[in-house]
Design a protein around this motif. Sequence first.
Motif: not given
Length: 541
Positions: A113-127
């Motif tokens: 959505n335009p002009s909208q604040q979002y929260y996020y986080r990164i998840i990393a999984v190796d082989k």
Amino acid sequence: MPKNRQLILNVIMLSAALVAVVWTSYDYLYPLFGPGKVFFKAAAAADEALADKTPPQISDIAVADVSPTSTTITWKTDKEADSLVNFNISRDYGITRDSALVKEHRLVIPELNPSQQYYYRIIAVDKNGNQNISNDFVFTTKDLETKTTTPVTPPETQTPTETPEQNLGPGNGAGEGGGYKDPPQDETQVVRETMNLLEQLDSEESLSLIESKIQQVAEEKAKPPVITGDFAKVEVGTDFAKITWKTDKESDSIVALAAESEYAPNAANPYRWKEGEPNQMVLVHEVMVNGLRPATTYHYQVTSKSSLGLEGVSEDNTFKTKSIMPEIFNITISKVQEDSATIDFNTNVPCSSIVEYTDLSTNVTKLEGSTAVVNTHSIQLKNLKFDSYYSAVIKVENEQGEKVVSQPITFTTIKDIQPPVISKVNTESTLYPGTDNKTQTIISWRTDEGSMCQFFYGQGLASSKDASTLAKEEDYITNHVQVVTEFQPATVYKFWIECYDRTKNRAKSEDYTMLTPTREQSILDLIIKNFEGTFGWLKKK
């Protein structure tokens, strides 16, 4: 035959030698040929997986290519891992993922959505299944752009900032209220300009985004203000309270209050009065309440009403004002005797009191006190030694349990040369029932030390030599009561009191006068008396 036998033996020995060579070389030769090669590679991979327990380390997180409807997030890992981003406008995260194992990651998050604040986080999984999760971050999409002749500037890469929990709110994005502000123009003018801009749009995607934005704004406007945080914060003093809180949209600031004794939880309006600012629309609210009672529990509820009349209301909560700390003043040693001393003092609030006194020659400490909660205090220290040096401290406690101790005071017991002080002299007379010429009079008084007293009286203004007296008291006391049954009704008497303390110091009160009561006359008595006064000349001589 012997030659053939020898040949056979040679063949057998050569075959055995060949078998031994092949057997000892199997571990080296077999992995290079046929199925053994695959088997040993798989075994090596399994060993590596079992040995690797370290999750990928995430670094260099960045937000790029922010548009009204999408954004790109990039990051790096120290080993090959897949790419996964949790995101949402709240902490109830959504997900987007790329399963390719790389060290430099880039994910485009679409359909925002335009002009909208979002929260996020990164998840990393190796082989090997080792997983790592980053901290929480925040980004805000851009507003929709209208058609313009100004060239579009490529978006700059944003470096995310870890956002503290208390700052993650609807008003912490691009501008207050989630990225848009109330326009300064009159609403009619705003509507007109908006309609003109809409007519310039012809793409279905833009119109769809605008429709979504309008619906979002309408839904936000139609919601009452939300009081953010756990609850309002209260700072209290002895007679005031400052109550502060925040809301997600501009609204007024009202606090309803009631003392604990006045709070009516089952009533339609359980509170007694309200304080606040009904005409100021703000996001950060502060209400100062003055004139409160010290050491008192109050119930309160905060309310915030938006410009559309929608009201956010908190739950009921309580605070307690601080009590006034006791203060000790006007300390005097009113009477020091051979075996006692009286300490007088005052407190600013009602308190109970204790005097802790120590004989400085023996270091023996004793206590005297009173549980009465009063402002004026008088404590007598008893069983002291004559001609001894004492130190005393005063300890008081108010009704809230707060205590104060005075500075030490010192005194020396001396020979008592001060006479008793006579005070609070009072008389009360009544007629005996059924008689016209007898009264009962009760006289009471007090002395500031144990004294033995005697009551003197005379009719009219008689001199002391003609006075009558009651029996002398037989004990040294401070509260004295005497009863006289010899007084005549409707008669003036003069009386005084003489007292002696244990060291024979004499005190004489001032002279007092009193009029004993007269029996009430009936109506018939009054008629006869009036008749006799009028026709007294008819009486026989």
